[in-house]
Design a protein around this motif. Sequence first.
Motif, mmCIF file in Angstrom:
data_model
loop_
_atom_site.group_PDB
_atom_site.id
_atom_site.type_symbol
_atom_site.label_atom_id
_atom_site.label_comp_id
_atom_site.label_asym_id
_atom_site.label_seq_id
_atom_site.Cartn_x
_atom_site.Cartn_y
_atom_site.Cartn_z
ATOM 1 N N GLU A 52 32.058 42.703 25.108
ATOM 2 C CA GLU A 52 32.320 42.169 26.436
ATOM 3 C C GLU A 52 33.646 41.394 26.389
ATOM 4 N N PRO A 53 34.665 41.831 27.151
ATOM 5 C CA PRO A 53 35.995 41.258 26.936
ATOM 6 C C PRO A 53 36.169 39.814 27.407
ATOM 7 N N ASN A 54 35.397 39.366 28.398
ATOM 8 C CA ASN A 54 35.575 37.988 28.887
ATOM 9 C C ASN A 54 35.088 36.951 27.888
ATOM 10 N N THR A 55 34.069 37.317 27.107
ATOM 11 C CA THR A 55 33.435 36.349 26.207
ATOM 12 C C THR A 55 33.640 36.701 24.735
ATOM 13 N N GLY A 56 33.992 37.955 24.449
ATOM 14 C CA GLY A 56 34.110 38.392 23.055
ATOM 15 C C GLY A 56 32.755 38.684 22.421
ATOM 16 N N LEU A 57 31.683 38.570 23.210
ATOM 17 C CA LEU A 57 30.339 38.833 22.676
ATOM 18 C C LEU A 57 30.063 40.328 22.631
ATOM 19 N N PHE A 58 29.128 40.727 21.777
ATOM 20 C CA PHE A 58 28.613 42.097 21.812
ATOM 21 C C PHE A 58 27.271 42.068 22.551
ATOM 22 N N LEU A 59 27.185 42.820 23.648
ATOM 23 C CA LEU A 59 25.946 42.863 24.432
ATOM 24 C C LEU A 59 25.167 44.115 24.036
ATOM 25 N N VAL A 60 23.912 43.928 23.648
ATOM 26 C CA VAL A 60 23.088 45.065 23.218
ATOM 27 C C VAL A 60 22.000 45.265 24.271
ATOM 28 N N SER A 61 22.000 46.411 24.945
ATOM 29 C CA SER A 61 21.204 46.543 26.161
ATOM 30 C C SER A 61 20.176 47.656 26.172
ATOM 31 N N SER A 62 20.326 48.682 25.338
ATOM 32 C CA SER A 62 19.329 49.758 25.402
ATOM 33 C C SER A 62 18.155 49.406 24.492
ATOM 34 N N TYR A 63 17.006 49.981 24.793
ATOM 35 C CA TYR A 63 15.787 49.696 24.027
ATOM 36 C C TYR A 63 15.998 50.005 22.545
ATOM 37 N N ASP A 64 16.525 51.213 22.278
ATOM 38 C CA ASP A 64 16.681 51.641 20.885
ATOM 39 C C ASP A 64 17.618 50.720 20.112
ATOM 40 N N ALA A 65 18.722 50.353 20.740
ATOM 41 C CA ALA A 65 19.705 49.509 20.033
ATOM 42 C C ALA A 65 19.151 48.106 19.808
ATOM 43 N N VAL A 66 18.387 47.590 20.784
ATOM 44 C CA VAL A 66 17.784 46.261 20.617
ATOM 45 C C VAL A 66 16.807 46.294 19.445
#
Length: 431
Positions: A52-66
């Motif tokens: 996520e470019p505004n925060t530099g965080l990595f957002l993990v959103s799909s069931y499998d990836a979580v």
Amino acid sequence: MRWRPQPRWLSRSETCLSATPLAAIHPFSPETLADPHDYNRRLRAEAPVYREPNTGLFLVSSYDAVVEAVQDWETFSNRFAQAMGSGREPPAEVQEAAADGYRVVDTMLTADPPEQRRFRKLVNRAFIPRRVATFEPHVEALSHELIDGFAGDGRVELMAQYAQLLPLVMIAEQLGVPREDLPQFRRWSDGFVEQLGQMADLEGQVQAAKMIVEFQHYFATKLEERAREPRDDILSDIATARVEDERPLDVPESLSILQQLLVAGNETTANAIAEGMWLLVQHPEQLAAVEAEPALLPNLVEEVLRLATPTANMWRVVTKDTTLGGVEIPKGSFVLVRYASANRDEKVFPEPDRFDVRRGNADAHLAFGMGTHFCLGAPLARLEMQVAFRTLLGRLERWRLAAGAAPPRYRLNVLLRGLEALPLEFRERSA
Ligand code: HEM
């Protein structure tokens, strides 16, 4: 680590969300926090693992990836509290407010195995399903007592008058807090939630720090009392616990465990109960189905947990260069595991936004997490939710939003999601 809203970002009122590049949506803008579902849907479709470019965080959103991330605790570590603090001094005013407090240490939620498992073993006994099941008559009596307080009014602010009190009183009793200290106990819980939410201004941070110091001193004294004279409660278990059968827990370790029980046990369960009632009010046909068939209650609890996901997001910090969902994540990165998004993943839950008390796989949700940090209090939370829905629907009927009330709003918090208030009307059932 504290993110402040950017001076300006595109809000939904300014532009159609689906035409907006993902990068132009701030994940912590008031709009996104209030209603994250469109954003989460876009993330799952376009970038299930997203830098996520505004925060530099990595957002993990799909069931499998979580699932993949939270099961790999060696790479996706829960030692985020330490990592967030490193190299960043809190503002002087906050340090001053916290000066009289105890050192903050990492125990369960903010530790990794083997420490995490060692601490967890000490309190686990109190939360196993067999012991929790013995609480049922007490939770039920407490629920009736709370309902007695407003049943005759035909109207209730369900959040403050019921949902927040049921889990608060339960955990307070287990921690040996007398009823007259409950208001104080509530303020401490709010202080922790505020701190966890990362959205407070300086004044809010100072207040939260003061609340935490008050909490620490209150419980340091109580721990001493219980060490001298143990009783049959969790506080005594903690006061008399031996780490690996050797030394007692020290005061900062004990306080960290107590703090986690307080925050994890109150806010989340309160949010789940209130959100459940709000879902039922908005879907009268689902309410009617549960009223006609009480055997649906356990599945109602799971479906509410799935849709509400009170712990909407949780931190992880990456311990080594890795790849998730084809995206490279460098060592030291912060990850936001988006449980609320995973629970609406259309690949796992058909028509994921639909509230369906008969949904076949509702209990596949990740509202309690998965793996080594799987919620310690899940049996207690499930029991409290089930008793709450059973007693509220059993005694009162014709639930609807209170006349003249605006639709309820969500508290803006990065991790925990829940309603600010829920004014409802109802009628007492005739005996
Ligand atoms: C509906 C209510 C609740 C929800 C949605 C919830 C959710 C969660 C989630 C998602 C986690 C995992 C965090 C992670 O992945 O790092 C967690 C951990 C935890 N929860 Fe809950 N929780 C609830 C109620 C409770 C209650 C009632 C208690 C205790 C009184 C509790 C105590 C804990 C503790 C101590 C942990 C940390 C466990 C560890 O790290 O080993 N929770 N909870």
